[in-house]
Scaffold this motif. Structure first.
Motif, PDB file in Angstrom:
ATOM      1  N   ASN A 211       0.808  -1.225   0.000  1.00 52.65           N
ATOM      2  CA  ASN A 211       0.000   0.000   0.000  1.00 52.65           C
ATOM      3  C   ASN A 211       0.840   1.273   0.000  1.00 52.65           C
ATOM      4  OD1 ASN A 211       0.867  -0.474   2.711  1.00 52.65           O
ATOM      5  ND2 ASN A 211      -0.674   0.986   3.428  1.00 52.65           N
ATOM      6  N   CYS A 212       2.182   1.111  -0.003  1.00 52.74           N
ATOM      7  CA  CYS A 212       3.074   2.279  -0.022  1.00 52.74           C
ATOM      8  C   CYS A 212       3.783   2.457  -1.359  1.00 52.74           C
ATOM      9  CB  CYS A 212       4.129   2.161   1.086  1.00 52.74           C
ATOM     10  SG  CYS A 212       3.464   2.145   2.759  1.00 52.74           S
ATOM     11  N   LYS A 213       3.652   1.496  -2.267  1.00 49.65           N
ATOM     12  CA  LYS A 213       4.434   1.541  -3.508  1.00 49.65           C
ATOM     13  C   LYS A 213       4.102   2.768  -4.356  1.00 49.65           C
ATOM     14  CE  LYS A 213       5.431  -3.382  -3.906  1.00 49.65           C
ATOM     15  NZ  LYS A 213       5.203  -4.640  -4.675  1.00 49.65           N
ATOM     16  N   GLY A 214       2.817   3.053  -4.509  1.00 44.21           N
ATOM     17  CA  GLY A 214       2.434   4.219  -5.292  1.00 44.21           C
ATOM     18  C   GLY A 214       2.911   5.512  -4.673  1.00 44.21           C
ATOM     19  N   TRP A 215       2.910   5.563  -3.356  1.00 46.34           N
ATOM     20  CA  TRP A 215       3.374   6.753  -2.630  1.00 46.34           C
ATOM     21  C   TRP A 215       4.882   6.946  -2.781  1.00 46.34           C
ATOM     22  CZ3 TRP A 215       0.910  10.632  -0.113  1.00 46.34           C
ATOM     23  CH2 TRP A 215       1.620  11.395   0.800  1.00 46.34           C
ATOM     24  N   VAL A 216       5.623   5.843  -2.733  1.00 44.45           N
ATOM     25  CA  VAL A 216       7.077   5.910  -2.824  1.00 44.45           C
ATOM     26  C   VAL A 216       7.538   6.230  -4.242  1.00 44.45           C
ATOM     27  CG1 VAL A 216       9.196   4.522  -2.675  1.00 44.45           C
ATOM     28  CG2 VAL A 216       7.508   4.430  -0.840  1.00 44.45           C
ATOM     29  N   THR A 217       6.898   5.622  -5.247  1.00 45.40           N
ATOM     30  CA  THR A 217       7.333   5.865  -6.619  1.00 45.40           C
ATOM     31  C   THR A 217       6.840   7.205  -7.145  1.00 45.40           C
ATOM     32  OG1 THR A 217       5.422   4.647  -7.487  1.00 45.40           O
ATOM     33  CG2 THR A 217       7.468   3.415  -7.152  1.00 45.40           C
ATOM     34  N   GLY A 218       5.632   7.614  -6.752  1.00 41.02           N
ATOM     35  CA  GLY A 218       5.072   8.870  -7.237  1.00 41.02           C
ATOM     36  C   GLY A 218       4.483   8.725  -8.627  1.00 41.02           C
ATOM     37  N   ASN A 219       3.844   9.781  -9.094  1.00 37.45           N
ATOM     38  CA  ASN A 219       3.223   9.781 -10.413  1.00 37.45           C
ATOM     39  C   ASN A 219       4.291   9.636 -11.495  1.00 37.45           C
ATOM     40  OD1 ASN A 219       1.311  10.105 -12.474  1.00 37.45           O
ATOM     41  ND2 ASN A 219       1.607  12.321 -12.514  1.00 37.45           N
ATOM     42  N   ARG A 220       4.229   8.546 -12.259  1.00 36.09           N
ATOM     43  CA  ARG A 220       5.200   8.242 -13.315  1.00 36.09           C
ATOM     44  C   ARG A 220       6.638   8.253 -12.798  1.00 36.09           C
ATOM     45  NH1 ARG A 220       2.992  11.495 -18.703  1.00 36.09           N
ATOM     46  NH2 ARG A 220       0.941  10.495 -18.791  1.00 36.09           N
ATOM     47  N   GLY A 221       6.806   7.823 -11.558  1.00 33.99           N
ATOM     48  CA  GLY A 221       8.142   7.730 -10.981  1.00 33.99           C
ATOM     49  C   GLY A 221       8.714   9.040 -10.492  1.00 33.99           C
ATOM     50  N   SER A 222       7.864  10.052 -10.307  1.00 37.36           N
ATOM     51  CA  SER A 222       8.365  11.392  -9.958  1.00 37.36           C
ATOM     52  C   SER A 222       9.085  11.417  -8.610  1.00 37.36           C
ATOM     53  CB  SER A 222       7.211  12.400  -9.947  1.00 37.36           C
ATOM     54  OG  SER A 222       6.212  12.009  -9.010  1.00 37.36           O
ATOM     55  N   GLU A 223       8.586  10.660  -7.628  1.00 30.96           N
ATOM     56  CA  GLU A 223       9.252  10.657  -6.322  1.00 30.96           C
ATOM     57  C   GLU A 223      10.603   9.954  -6.391  1.00 30.96           C
ATOM     58  OE1 GLU A 223       8.674  12.080  -3.391  1.00 30.96           O
ATOM     59  OE2 GLU A 223       6.999  13.151  -4.290  1.00 30.96           O
ATOM     60  N   LEU A 224      10.672   8.863  -7.148  1.00 29.93           N
ATOM     61  CA  LEU A 224      11.966   8.194  -7.321  1.00 29.93           C
ATOM     62  C   LEU A 224      12.971   9.119  -7.992  1.00 29.93           C
ATOM     63  CD1 LEU A 224      11.052   4.556  -8.464  1.00 29.93           C
ATOM     64  CD2 LEU A 224      11.675   5.353  -6.181  1.00 29.93           C
ATOM     65  N   ARG A 225      12.525   9.845  -9.019  1.00 31.50           N
ATOM     66  CA  ARG A 225      13.423  10.768  -9.722  1.00 31.50           C
ATOM     67  C   ARG A 225      13.909  11.861  -8.780  1.00 31.50           C
ATOM     68  NH1 ARG A 225      11.755   7.235 -12.627  1.00 31.50           N
ATOM     69  NH2 ARG A 225      13.370   6.255 -11.362  1.00 31.50           N
ATOM     70  N   ARG A 226      13.018  12.349  -7.919  1.00 30.43           N
ATOM     71  CA  ARG A 226      13.400  13.397  -6.969  1.00 30.43           C
ATOM     72  C   ARG A 226      14.475  12.883  -6.019  1.00 30.43           C
ATOM     73  NH1 ARG A 226      12.311  14.338  -1.779  1.00 30.43           N
ATOM     74  NH2 ARG A 226      10.745  12.673  -1.675  1.00 30.43           N
ATOM     75  N   MET A 227      14.260  11.681  -5.468  1.00 25.89           N
ATOM     76  CA  MET A 227      15.222  11.122  -4.518  1.00 25.89           C
ATOM     77  C   MET A 227      16.547  10.789  -5.205  1.00 25.89           C
ATOM     78  SD  MET A 227      12.831   8.791  -1.986  1.00 25.89           S
ATOM     79  CE  MET A 227      11.917   7.910  -3.268  1.00 25.89           C
ATOM     80  N   GLU A 228      16.487  10.322  -6.444  1.00 30.06           N
ATOM     81  CA  GLU A 228      17.716  10.072  -7.196  1.00 30.06           C
ATOM     82  C   GLU A 228      18.537  11.344  -7.349  1.00 30.06           C
ATOM     83  OE1 GLU A 228      16.458   6.437 -10.253  1.00 30.06           O
ATOM     84  OE2 GLU A 228      16.055   8.519 -10.794  1.00 30.06           O
ATOM     85  N   ALA A 229      17.855  12.430  -7.717  1.00 31.86           N
ATOM     86  CA  ALA A 229      18.556  13.702  -7.933  1.00 31.86           C
ATOM     87  C   ALA A 229      19.165  14.221  -6.633  1.00 31.86           C
ATOM     88  CB  ALA A 229      17.589  14.735  -8.513  1.00 31.86           C
ATOM     89  N   GLU A 230      18.466  14.037  -5.526  1.00 33.75           N
ATOM     90  CA  GLU A 230      18.957  14.540  -4.241  1.00 33.75           C
ATOM     91  C   GLU A 230      20.150  13.741  -3.720  1.00 33.75           C
ATOM     92  OE1 GLU A 230      15.996  14.971  -1.232  1.00 33.75           O
ATOM     93  OE2 GLU A 230      14.626  16.115  -2.507  1.00 33.75           O
ATOM     94  N   THR A 231      20.181  12.443  -4.013  1.00 38.09           N
ATOM     95  CA  THR A 231      21.187  11.570  -3.391  1.00 38.09           C
ATOM     96  C   THR A 231      22.244  11.051  -4.365  1.00 38.09           C
ATOM     97  OG1 THR A 231      19.760   9.628  -3.731  1.00 38.09           O
ATOM     98  CG2 THR A 231      19.535  10.825  -1.649  1.00 38.09           C
TER      99      THR A 231
END
Length: 325
Positions: A211-231
């Motif tokens: 139930n957290c996968k959509g929250w962690v990945t974000g819309n079209r992977g936007s949250e993953l991209r944000r975390m990648e850029a930050e780290t």
């Protein structure tokens, strides 16, 4: 110290006229690149601005070499020699940047007849991969963000010269970068299977609640991209040998408890999102596997308030006027 004196000497000699480095072929601190004459202005930039940016980025010294008697020749045809001084990695990075820029202006100048190559050299060397049109655009990303992400996470140099991907570094860095690029391109066709990462020293595996996968990945992977850029990492959801999906964080830099870069920093950000989602679902007695519209609005509103101090001032002024009335 001797090299530093030589570099300073050549730097100041450019103020007086053309500079030629005698015996440059026998030196181990320089690389020479042929640049088409009609690309020289593009490579140099106004008042040498473009060269200056590349010198700062790669820690090198670059200038065009000409003998006094050759001054003025070659303009409108032929090529001129750009010499790059510095450490091996910095020289190769600057050279590939130059090659990429020239190839944009003069397609085929560096890539005509080039074939793929995978080196077995343990030390510093360069591999080549040929990409198709759709693969190139996908692996480049908007304003080169995807290329930079793969390059940083792998610890290699990744440059696209025309349709050829040049991957420079030691053997471990080159292999890692090739794997990252392969997995990236495979994601266009569906889920990627990476059976086991336990033997790798550049990966962190995280199991994300359903139930957290959509929250962690974000819309079209936007949250993953944000975390990648930050780290400075590369992360995506991948299937294991049993077909179960988990999040894998890749980076040559393991990070630390206090650093904001590396795998540990990315892991902390993911855990924060998971805890945030679990608290939210707990407060509402459970929930769906997605972000609620109210939370999306709340987050975007708070970001807008942080970015717009003028709006805060306007709001506070109106409140003070109403109190006075």
């Amino acid at each position: 110290r001797k090299r530093a004196r030589e570099y300073m000497k050549w730097l100041f000699e450019q103020l007086e006229g053309p500079v030629w480095v005698e015996g440059w072929e026998d030196r181990d601190d320089c690389t020479m690149v042929d640049v088409p004459s009609d690309c020289i202005g593009y490579i140099t930039g106004a008042r040498r601005a473009t060269l200056g940016v590349m010198e700062e980025e790669w820690g090198v010294l670059m200038f065009f070499m000409n003998k006094t008697e050759d001054k003025g020749r070659g303009r409108g045809g032929g090529s001129e020699k750009l010499i790059i001084f510095g450490p091996t990695r910095g020289r190769r990075g600057a050279e590939l940047k130059i090659m990429s820029s020239v190839e944009t202006k003069t397609p085929g100048f560096f890539t005509k007849g080039v074939r793929e190559k995978t080196s077995d050299e343990r030390g510093f060397d360069t591999d080549r991969l040929i990409l198709q049109d759709d693969e190139l655009s996908y692996s480049l990303g908007k304003q080169g963000t995807t290329r930079k992400k793969l390059e940083g996470a792998a610890g290699a140099i990744l440059a696209y010269v025309g349709h050829v991907a040049f991957i420079a570094g030691d053997r471990k860095q080159r292999r890692r970068c090739q794997e990252f690029l392969k997995w990236l391109l495979a994601q266009r066709r569906g889920s990627v299977t990476i059976k086991d990462v336990s033997g790798r020293d550049d990966a962190t595996e995280m199991h994300v609640p359903e139930n957290c996968k959509g929250w962690v990945t974000g819309n079209r992977g936007s949250e993953l991209r944000r975390m990648e850029a930050e780290t400075g990492t590369y992360m995506f959801m991948a299937l294991d040998a049993r077909g179960d999906e988990r999040l894998i964080i890749f980076c040559h830099n393991a990070g630390s408890k206090v650093s904001d870069k590396g795998r540990m920093a990315a892991e902390r950000l993911v855990n924060e999102l998971i805890q945030e989602k679990l608290r939210d679902d707990g407060g509402r007695g459970g929930g769906k596997d997605s972000r609620s519209p109210s939370r999306r609005r709340g987050r975007s509103d708070s970001r807008r308030r942080q970015r717009s101090p003028s709006r805060r001032r306007g709001r506070s002024n109106s409140r003070s006027r109403s109190r006075r009335r």
